[in-house]
Enzyme design. Structure first.
Site, PDB file in Angstrom:
ATOM      1  N   SER A 102       0.878  -1.219   0.167  1.00 21.00           N
ATOM      2  CA  SER A 102      -0.001  -0.014  -0.027  1.00 21.00           C
ATOM      3  C   SER A 102       0.926   1.176  -0.002  1.00 21.00           C
ATOM      4  O   SER A 102       2.025   1.208   0.393  1.00 21.00           O
ATOM      5  CB  SER A 102      -1.018  -0.060   1.277  1.00 21.00           C
ATOM      6  OG  SER A 102      -0.148   0.028   2.487  1.00 21.00           O
ATOM      7  N   ASP A 156      -1.281  -1.857  -3.869  1.00 13.59           N
ATOM      8  CA  ASP A 156      -2.661  -1.857  -3.216  1.00 13.59           C
ATOM      9  C   ASP A 156      -3.284  -0.366  -3.037  1.00 13.59           C
ATOM     10  O   ASP A 156      -2.620   0.343  -2.463  1.00 13.59           O
ATOM     11  CB  ASP A 156      -2.574  -2.623  -1.969  1.00 13.59           C
ATOM     12  CG  ASP A 156      -3.828  -2.869  -1.384  1.00 13.59           C
ATOM     13  OD1 ASP A 156      -4.922  -3.231  -2.097  1.00 13.59           O
ATOM     14  OD2 ASP A 156      -4.007  -2.990  -0.119  1.00 13.59           O
ATOM     15  N   ASP A 189      -7.263   2.922  -7.652  1.00 16.78           N
ATOM     16  CA  ASP A 189      -8.497   3.086  -6.772  1.00 16.78           C
ATOM     17  C   ASP A 189      -9.027   4.400  -7.201  1.00 16.78           C
ATOM     18  O   ASP A 189      -8.661   5.424  -6.579  1.00 16.78           O
ATOM     19  CB  ASP A 189      -8.142   2.737  -5.230  1.00 16.78           C
ATOM     20  CG  ASP A 189      -9.512   2.872  -4.564  1.00 16.78           C
ATOM     21  OD1 ASP A 189     -10.484   3.106  -4.906  1.00 16.78           O
ATOM     22  OD2 ASP A 189      -9.394   2.580  -3.228  1.00 16.78           O
ATOM     23  N   HIS A 234     -12.943  -2.993   4.867  1.00 14.01           N
ATOM     24  CA  HIS A 234     -11.659  -2.964   5.562  1.00 14.01           C
ATOM     25  C   HIS A 234     -11.465  -2.883   6.901  1.00 14.01           C
ATOM     26  O   HIS A 234     -12.391  -2.394   7.596  1.00 14.01           O
ATOM     27  CB  HIS A 234     -10.713  -1.825   4.840  1.00 14.01           C
ATOM     28  CG  HIS A 234     -10.310  -1.832   3.440  1.00 14.01           C
ATOM     29  ND1 HIS A 234     -11.037  -0.860   2.363  1.00 14.01           N
ATOM     30  CD2 HIS A 234      -9.633  -2.710   2.675  1.00 14.01           C
ATOM     31  CE1 HIS A 234     -10.726  -1.368   1.446  1.00 14.01           C
ATOM     32  NE2 HIS A 234      -9.743  -2.195   1.423  1.00 14.01           N
ATOM     33  N   GLY A 235     -10.426  -3.281   7.362  1.00 19.81           N
ATOM     34  CA  GLY A 235     -10.363  -3.353   9.148  1.00 19.81           C
ATOM     35  C   GLY A 235     -10.799  -4.477   9.743  1.00 19.81           C
ATOM     36  O   GLY A 235     -11.259  -5.700   9.308  1.00 19.81           O
ATOM     37  N   HIS A 252     -11.787  -6.936  -1.785  1.00 20.90           N
ATOM     38  CA  HIS A 252     -11.024  -6.472  -0.847  1.00 20.90           C
ATOM     39  C   HIS A 252     -11.727  -6.522   0.646  1.00 20.90           C
ATOM     40  O   HIS A 252     -12.830  -6.990   0.651  1.00 20.90           O
ATOM     41  CB  HIS A 252     -11.166  -4.599  -1.292  1.00 20.90           C
ATOM     42  CG  HIS A 252     -10.104  -4.456  -2.197  1.00 20.90           C
ATOM     43  ND1 HIS A 252      -8.880  -3.736  -1.757  1.00 20.90           N
ATOM     44  CD2 HIS A 252      -9.987  -4.598  -3.697  1.00 20.90           C
ATOM     45  CE1 HIS A 252      -7.972  -3.420  -3.114  1.00 20.90           C
ATOM     46  NE2 HIS A 252      -8.965  -4.225  -3.770  1.00 20.90           N
ATOM     47  N   GLY A 253     -10.964  -6.264   1.507  1.00 21.08           N
ATOM     48  CA  GLY A 253     -11.870  -6.304   2.931  1.00 21.08           C
ATOM     49  C   GLY A 253     -12.155  -7.675   3.237  1.00 21.08           C
ATOM     50  O   GLY A 253     -13.090  -7.920   4.070  1.00 21.08           O
ATOM     51  N   ASN A 310      -8.281 -10.085  -0.684  1.00 20.11           N
ATOM     52  CA  ASN A 310      -7.337  -9.372  -0.251  1.00 20.11           C
ATOM     53  C   ASN A 310      -7.164  -9.720   1.286  1.00 20.11           C
ATOM     54  O   ASN A 310      -8.337  -9.610   1.854  1.00 20.11           O
ATOM     55  CB  ASN A 310      -7.542  -7.696  -0.447  1.00 20.11           C
ATOM     56  CG  ASN A 310      -7.312  -7.401  -1.674  1.00 20.11           C
ATOM     57  OD1 ASN A 310      -6.866  -8.240  -2.574  1.00 20.11           O
ATOM     58  ND2 ASN A 310      -7.264  -6.246  -1.988  1.00 20.11           N
TER      59      ASN A 310
HETATM   60  P1  13P Z   1      -8.721  -6.413   5.353  1.00 21.90           P
HETATM   61  O1  13P Z   1      -8.651  -5.191   5.972  1.00 21.90           O
HETATM   62  O2  13P Z   1     -10.071  -6.806   5.516  1.00 21.90           O
HETATM   63  O3  13P Z   1      -7.690  -7.432   5.837  1.00 21.90           O
HETATM   64  O4  13P Z   1      -8.639  -5.959   3.881  1.00 21.90           O
HETATM   65  C1  13P Z   1      -7.391  -5.832   3.161  1.00 21.90           C
HETATM   66  C2  13P Z   1      -7.288  -5.207   1.990  1.00 21.90           C
HETATM   67  O5  13P Z   1      -8.439  -5.043   1.184  1.00 21.90           O
HETATM   68  C3  13P Z   1      -6.266  -4.802   1.401  1.00 21.90           C
HETATM   69  O6  13P Z   1      -6.400  -3.967   0.149  1.00 21.90           O
HETATM   70  O1  G3H Z   2      -6.828  -1.726   2.130  1.00 22.28           O
HETATM   71  C1  G3H Z   2      -5.874  -1.242   3.156  1.00 22.28           C
HETATM   72  C2  G3H Z   2      -4.836  -2.200   3.338  1.00 22.28           C
HETATM   73  O2  G3H Z   2      -5.414  -2.978   4.652  1.00 22.28           O
HETATM   74  C3  G3H Z   2      -3.642  -1.241   3.521  1.00 22.28           C
HETATM   75  O3  G3H Z   2      -3.708  -0.729   4.638  1.00 22.28           O
HETATM   76  O4  G3H Z   2      -3.032   1.497   3.947  1.00 22.28           O
HETATM   77  O5  G3H Z   2      -2.786   0.843   6.417  1.00 22.28           O
HETATM   78  O6  G3H Z   2      -1.172  -0.145   4.712  1.00 22.28           O
HETATM   79  P1  G3H Z   2      -2.637   0.543   5.053  1.00 22.28           P
HETATM   80 ZN    ZN Z   3      -8.299  -3.102   0.024  1.00 26.03          ZN
END
Ligand code: 13P
Ligand code: G3H
Ligand code: ZN
Length: 310
Positions: free
Chosen positions: A50, A83, A105, A179-180, A212-213, A255
């Site tokens: 990322s 990413d 994105d 995410h998260g 994602h997520g 992901n």
């Molecule tokens: P998570 O937070 O569910 O692990 O998702 C990660 C992600 O989508 C990174 O692009």
């Molecule tokens: O989708 C986001 C990923 O979990 C990356 O997270 O931007 O904190 O590295 P980050």
């Molecule tokens: Zn993501």
């Protein structure tokens, strides 16, 4: 085997009814834990970086660590992916800097601007042998420290126009993942919009879809974090059976980042609590790396189904 693009990986995953794991990498122990698991399981993998990872670890360090993993894991087809690149410049920088895949994105943009920049990235990437993922719709959850409760589900009516006009190679869609580590509220029934996924895949035959997520937030990690001094109340992820179902469909890339963070944090917290005299980072980073490897092994076999597919 040198770094590869995701083209062949996705074709085989689509036809074989499994998904390739895309794991976020931020340091050496994470790269090692993931790739050792993939080497043992003979699984293809996408290592993704990322903007935050580049800011933390430095582009060159990350690329060189991934190159080392390529050398150490000769049986693993490995792609290096950006990413959530949020503008043309970061995508270009990763394309010029050795990545084999980038995500543009544009989910923060209006539709026409998303099309415009995604097309620009795809043209530049393809001219350099690199593939592109784009996103339509917007995930709820935390992204770049901005959190949003609102899912903006992908509108299937837009996908053919978007893919045709941009020329991107894969598409991330919003079907209720986020995410998260806090994806659903306590008591809320986890649900994904599989109807949207089906509609999208009908409109885009043989086209790879990305989720994602998609961390499942294993409760044994959450329990351990909380038992050893952490505070992660009500951390809830996507049930693994839903991810398995998605992996059998047009979803070719899943992901996972939060589960890596949780595996590491649980292992380190346990180590600090049970061995308070230790102060050599190798003493607690070793079990942390092993926890990443064990978690990834479980995902490859039981969630993604990509073990033995290298
Ligand atoms: P998570 O937070 O569910 O692990 O998702 C990660 C992600 O989508 C990174 O692009
Ligand atoms: O989708 C986001 C990923 O979990 C990356 O997270 O931007 O904190 O590295 P980050
Ligand atoms: Zn993501």
């Amino acid at each position: 085997m040198p770094l590869v693009t995701t083209t062949e990986m996705f074709k085989k995953a689509y036809e074989g009814g499994y998904a390739v794991g895309a794991f976020n990498v931020n340091n050496m122990e994470i790269v090692q834990g993931i790739t050792e698991a993939c080497q043992e399981q003979k699984a293809p993998v996408i290592l993704q970086v990322s903007k935050g990872a580049r800011a933390y670890a430095n582009h060159t360090y990350l690329v060189k660590m991934v190159e080392a993993a390529v050398q150490e894991c000769p049986d693993v087809p490995m792609a290096l992916h950006l990413d959530h690149g949020d503008d043309f410049e970061i995508c270009k920088s990763c394309i010029d800097g050795g990545f084999t895949s980038v995500m543009f994105d544009g989910s923060h943009m209006d539709y026409e601007d998303n099309v415009k920049v995604a097309k620009q990235v795809a043209e530049y990437a393809h001219a350099h042998g690199v593939v592109v993922e784009a996103e339509l719709g917007r995930l709820a959850g935390v992204e770049d420290d901005v959190s949003s409760d609102e899912h903006q589900y992908t509108d299937p009516a837009q996908v053919e126009d978007f893919v045709t006009r941009t020329g991107v190679d894969s598409l991330a869609i919003a079907i209720g993942t986020s995410h998260g580590a806090y994806k659903f509220k306590p008591g809320q029934k986890p649900q994904l919009r599989f109807d949207i996924l089906e509609d999208v895949s009908r409109r885009l035959p043989n086209f790879p879809i990305v989720l994602h997520g998609a961390s499942s937030v294993p409760q044994e990690f959450v329990k351990k974090v909380n038992e050893f001094g952490g505070k992660m109340p009500d951390a809830i992820g996507i049930p693994e059976e839903m991810l398995r179902e998605a992996a059998k469909s047009a979803v070719c890339k899943i992901n996972i980042d939060s589960d890596i963070r949780l595996a590491i944090t649980a292992a380190i917290r346990e180590h600090f609590a049970t061995k308070p005299a230790d102060f050599d980072p190798r003493q607690y980073l070793k079990p942390a790396r092993q926890a990443v490897k064990d978690m990834v092994t479980h995902k490859l076999i039981n969630v993604l189904g990509c073990n033995g597919k290298a």
